[in-house]
Design a protein around this motif. Structure first.
Motif, PDB file in Angstrom:
ATOM      1  N   SER A  67      -6.863 -14.829   6.623  1.00  0.00           N
ATOM      2  CA  SER A  67      -8.213 -14.378   6.969  1.00  0.00           C
ATOM      3  C   SER A  67      -8.933 -13.047   7.113  1.00  0.00           C
ATOM      4  O   SER A  67      -8.228 -12.439   5.706  1.00  0.00           O
ATOM      5  CB  SER A  67      -7.642 -14.405   8.731  1.00  0.00           C
ATOM      6  OG  SER A  67      -7.128 -12.782   8.805  1.00  0.00           O
ATOM      7  N   LEU A  68     -10.050 -12.717   7.084  1.00  0.00           N
ATOM      8  CA  LEU A  68     -11.026 -11.916   6.594  1.00  0.00           C
ATOM      9  C   LEU A  68     -11.223 -10.938   8.109  1.00  0.00           C
ATOM     10  O   LEU A  68     -12.148 -10.345   8.351  1.00  0.00           O
ATOM     11  CB  LEU A  68     -11.719 -12.102   5.573  1.00  0.00           C
ATOM     12  CG  LEU A  68     -12.910 -10.940   4.867  1.00  0.00           C
ATOM     13  CD1 LEU A  68     -11.461 -10.090   3.796  1.00  0.00           C
ATOM     14  CD2 LEU A  68     -13.952 -11.002   4.094  1.00  0.00           C
ATOM     15  N   SER A  69     -10.703 -10.578   8.556  1.00  0.00           N
ATOM     16  CA  SER A  69     -10.194  -9.104   9.105  1.00  0.00           C
ATOM     17  C   SER A  69     -11.360  -8.023   9.789  1.00  0.00           C
ATOM     18  O   SER A  69     -11.178  -7.817   7.869  1.00  0.00           O
ATOM     19  CB  SER A  69      -9.943  -8.826  10.654  1.00  0.00           C
ATOM     20  OG  SER A  69      -8.961  -7.930   9.437  1.00  0.00           O
ATOM     21  N   PRO A  70     -12.425  -7.508  10.238  1.00  0.00           N
ATOM     22  CA  PRO A  70     -13.057  -6.834   9.874  1.00  0.00           C
ATOM     23  C   PRO A  70     -12.255  -5.287   9.025  1.00  0.00           C
ATOM     24  O   PRO A  70     -12.755  -4.194   8.379  1.00  0.00           O
ATOM     25  CB  PRO A  70     -13.906  -5.374  11.098  1.00  0.00           C
ATOM     26  CG  PRO A  70     -13.406  -7.355  12.209  1.00  0.00           C
ATOM     27  CD  PRO A  70     -12.341  -8.181  11.723  1.00  0.00           C
ATOM     28  N   ILE A  71     -10.680  -5.010  10.050  1.00  0.00           N
ATOM     29  CA  ILE A  71     -10.142  -3.612   9.304  1.00  0.00           C
ATOM     30  C   ILE A  71      -9.741  -4.208   7.492  1.00  0.00           C
ATOM     31  O   ILE A  71     -10.172  -3.305   6.306  1.00  0.00           O
ATOM     32  CB  ILE A  71      -8.599  -4.046   9.684  1.00  0.00           C
ATOM     33  CG1 ILE A  71      -8.403  -2.009   9.347  1.00  0.00           C
ATOM     34  CG2 ILE A  71      -7.993  -4.692   9.710  1.00  0.00           C
ATOM     35  CD1 ILE A  71      -8.922  -1.265   9.026  1.00  0.00           C
ATOM     36  N   ARG A  72      -9.500  -5.174   7.169  1.00  0.00           N
ATOM     37  CA  ARG A  72      -8.960  -5.513   5.861  1.00  0.00           C
ATOM     38  C   ARG A  72     -10.387  -5.990   4.772  1.00  0.00           C
ATOM     39  O   ARG A  72     -10.038  -5.298   3.645  1.00  0.00           O
ATOM     40  CB  ARG A  72      -8.326  -7.079   6.294  1.00  0.00           C
ATOM     41  CG  ARG A  72      -8.538  -7.560   4.498  1.00  0.00           C
ATOM     42  CD  ARG A  72      -8.105  -8.938   4.472  1.00  0.00           C
ATOM     43  NE  ARG A  72      -6.531  -8.883   5.257  1.00  0.00           N
ATOM     44  CZ  ARG A  72      -4.905  -8.875   4.831  1.00  0.00           C
ATOM     45  NH1 ARG A  72      -5.049  -8.553   3.020  1.00  0.00           N
ATOM     46  NH2 ARG A  72      -4.287  -9.172   5.529  1.00  0.00           N
ATOM     47  N   GLU A  74     -13.263  -3.911   5.571  1.00  0.00           N
ATOM     48  CA  GLU A  74     -12.908  -2.102   4.643  1.00  0.00           C
ATOM     49  C   GLU A  74     -11.965  -1.202   4.284  1.00  0.00           C
ATOM     50  O   GLU A  74     -12.406  -0.465   3.841  1.00  0.00           O
ATOM     51  CB  GLU A  74     -12.859  -1.062   6.239  1.00  0.00           C
ATOM     52  CG  GLU A  74     -13.579  -1.946   7.346  1.00  0.00           C
ATOM     53  CD  GLU A  74     -13.647  -0.578   8.829  1.00  0.00           C
ATOM     54  OE1 GLU A  74     -12.625   0.228   8.783  1.00  0.00           O
ATOM     55  OE2 GLU A  74     -14.776  -1.207  10.165  1.00  0.00           O
ATOM     56  N   LYS A  75     -10.946  -1.932   4.196  1.00  0.00           N
ATOM     57  CA  LYS A  75      -9.994  -1.988   3.035  1.00  0.00           C
ATOM     58  C   LYS A  75     -10.323  -2.184   1.895  1.00  0.00           C
ATOM     59  O   LYS A  75     -10.187  -1.493   0.617  1.00  0.00           O
ATOM     60  CB  LYS A  75      -8.493  -2.597   3.369  1.00  0.00           C
ATOM     61  CG  LYS A  75      -7.971  -1.256   4.589  1.00  0.00           C
ATOM     62  CD  LYS A  75      -7.067  -0.406   4.529  1.00  0.00           C
ATOM     63  CE  LYS A  75      -6.680   0.004   5.491  1.00  0.00           C
ATOM     64  NZ  LYS A  75      -5.852   1.493   5.179  1.00  0.00           N
ATOM     65  N   PHE A  76     -10.689  -3.295   1.840  1.00  0.00           N
ATOM     66  CA  PHE A  76     -11.760  -3.815   0.124  1.00  0.00           C
ATOM     67  C   PHE A  76     -12.691  -2.601  -0.465  1.00  0.00           C
ATOM     68  O   PHE A  76     -12.492  -2.430  -1.618  1.00  0.00           O
ATOM     69  CB  PHE A  76     -11.784  -5.417   0.000  1.00  0.00           C
ATOM     70  CG  PHE A  76     -10.886  -6.242   0.241  1.00  0.00           C
ATOM     71  CD1 PHE A  76      -9.424  -5.789  -0.741  1.00  0.00           C
ATOM     72  CD2 PHE A  76     -10.208  -6.897   1.579  1.00  0.00           C
ATOM     73  CE1 PHE A  76      -9.124  -6.646  -1.334  1.00  0.00           C
ATOM     74  CE2 PHE A  76      -9.365  -8.099   1.259  1.00  0.00           C
ATOM     75  CZ  PHE A  76      -8.727  -7.842   0.241  1.00  0.00           C
ATOM     76  N   ILE A  77     -13.601  -2.637   0.891  1.00  0.00           N
ATOM     77  CA  ILE A  77     -14.525  -2.295   0.688  1.00  0.00           C
ATOM     78  C   ILE A  77     -14.732  -0.718   0.179  1.00  0.00           C
ATOM     79  O   ILE A  77     -14.604   0.074  -1.139  1.00  0.00           O
ATOM     80  CB  ILE A  77     -15.536  -1.701   1.535  1.00  0.00           C
ATOM     81  CG1 ILE A  77     -16.416  -3.177   1.652  1.00  0.00           C
ATOM     82  CG2 ILE A  77     -16.556  -0.853   1.238  1.00  0.00           C
ATOM     83  CD1 ILE A  77     -17.504  -3.306   2.423  1.00  0.00           C
ATOM     84  N   GLU A  78     -13.363   0.225   0.587  1.00  0.00           N
ATOM     85  CA  GLU A  78     -12.662   1.669   0.694  1.00  0.00           C
ATOM     86  C   GLU A  78     -11.843   1.969  -0.702  1.00  0.00           C
ATOM     87  O   GLU A  78     -12.312   2.825  -1.040  1.00  0.00           O
ATOM     88  CB  GLU A  78     -11.394   2.134   1.837  1.00  0.00           C
ATOM     89  CG  GLU A  78     -11.256   3.590   1.734  1.00  0.00           C
ATOM     90  CD  GLU A  78      -9.927   3.294   2.675  1.00  0.00           C
ATOM     91  OE1 GLU A  78      -9.216   3.635   3.046  1.00  0.00           O
ATOM     92  OE2 GLU A  78     -10.493   3.089   3.960  1.00  0.00           O
ATOM     93  N   ARG A  79     -11.890   0.439  -0.969  1.00  0.00           N
ATOM     94  CA  ARG A  79     -10.420   0.764  -2.276  1.00  0.00           C
ATOM     95  C   ARG A  79     -11.191   0.519  -3.891  1.00  0.00           C
ATOM     96  O   ARG A  79     -11.252   0.427  -4.791  1.00  0.00           O
ATOM     97  CB  ARG A  79      -9.222   0.058  -2.403  1.00  0.00           C
ATOM     98  CG  ARG A  79      -8.278   0.547  -1.299  1.00  0.00           C
ATOM     99  CD  ARG A  79      -7.796   1.465  -1.598  1.00  0.00           C
ATOM    100  NE  ARG A  79      -7.172   1.575  -0.224  1.00  0.00           N
ATOM    101  CZ  ARG A  79      -6.908   2.480  -0.291  1.00  0.00           C
ATOM    102  NH1 ARG A  79      -7.391   3.859  -0.595  1.00  0.00           N
ATOM    103  NH2 ARG A  79      -5.703   3.175   1.106  1.00  0.00           N
ATOM    104  N   GLN A  80     -12.608   0.061  -3.518  1.00  0.00           N
ATOM    105  CA  GLN A  80     -13.691   0.257  -4.399  1.00  0.00           C
ATOM    106  C   GLN A  80     -13.342   0.841  -5.238  1.00  0.00           C
ATOM    107  O   GLN A  80     -14.306   2.022  -5.099  1.00  0.00           O
ATOM    108  CB  GLN A  80     -14.571  -1.146  -4.573  1.00  0.00           C
ATOM    109  CG  GLN A  80     -14.664  -2.131  -4.016  1.00  0.00           C
ATOM    110  CD  GLN A  80     -16.044  -2.812  -3.299  1.00  0.00           C
ATOM    111  OE1 GLN A  80     -16.836  -2.591  -4.055  1.00  0.00           O
ATOM    112  NE2 GLN A  80     -15.896  -4.293  -3.393  1.00  0.00           N
TER     113      GLN A  80
END
Length: 80
Positions: A67-72, A74-80
């Motif tokens: 799944s792609l939860s909002p927190i996940r 955010e983590k993907f976007i934060e690490r770019q």
């Protein structure tokens, strides 16, 4: 032979095509890490930076389970 394959072999009815449900999936942590390494040569520690993936039927790369939860997200976007 072709007609048998379409109707008898796979049971397809050209008049009523039904591809079934298609699951949109995302990359799991390992796939994400390997993709970044292959594309841009980045050594990304996915185990410590991303939350663990859900497991279904003993696998962590099944589209219905990932799944792609909002927190996940955010983590993907934060690490770019």
């Amino acid at each position: 032979m072709e007609q048998w394959i379409k109707t008898g072999g796979f049971g397809l009815d050209p008049a009523k095509p039904d591809p079934g449900r298609v699951t949109v999936r995302r990359l799991n942590r390992i796939e994400y890490k390997n993709t970044l390494r292959d594309l841009i040569g980045a050594d990304f520690d996915a185990d410590s930076m991303l939350p663990p993936d859900d497991v279904g039927y003993g696998f962590d790369n099944i589209g219905d389970v990932l799944s792609l939860s909002p927190i996940r997200l955010e983590k993907f976007i934060e690490r770019q």
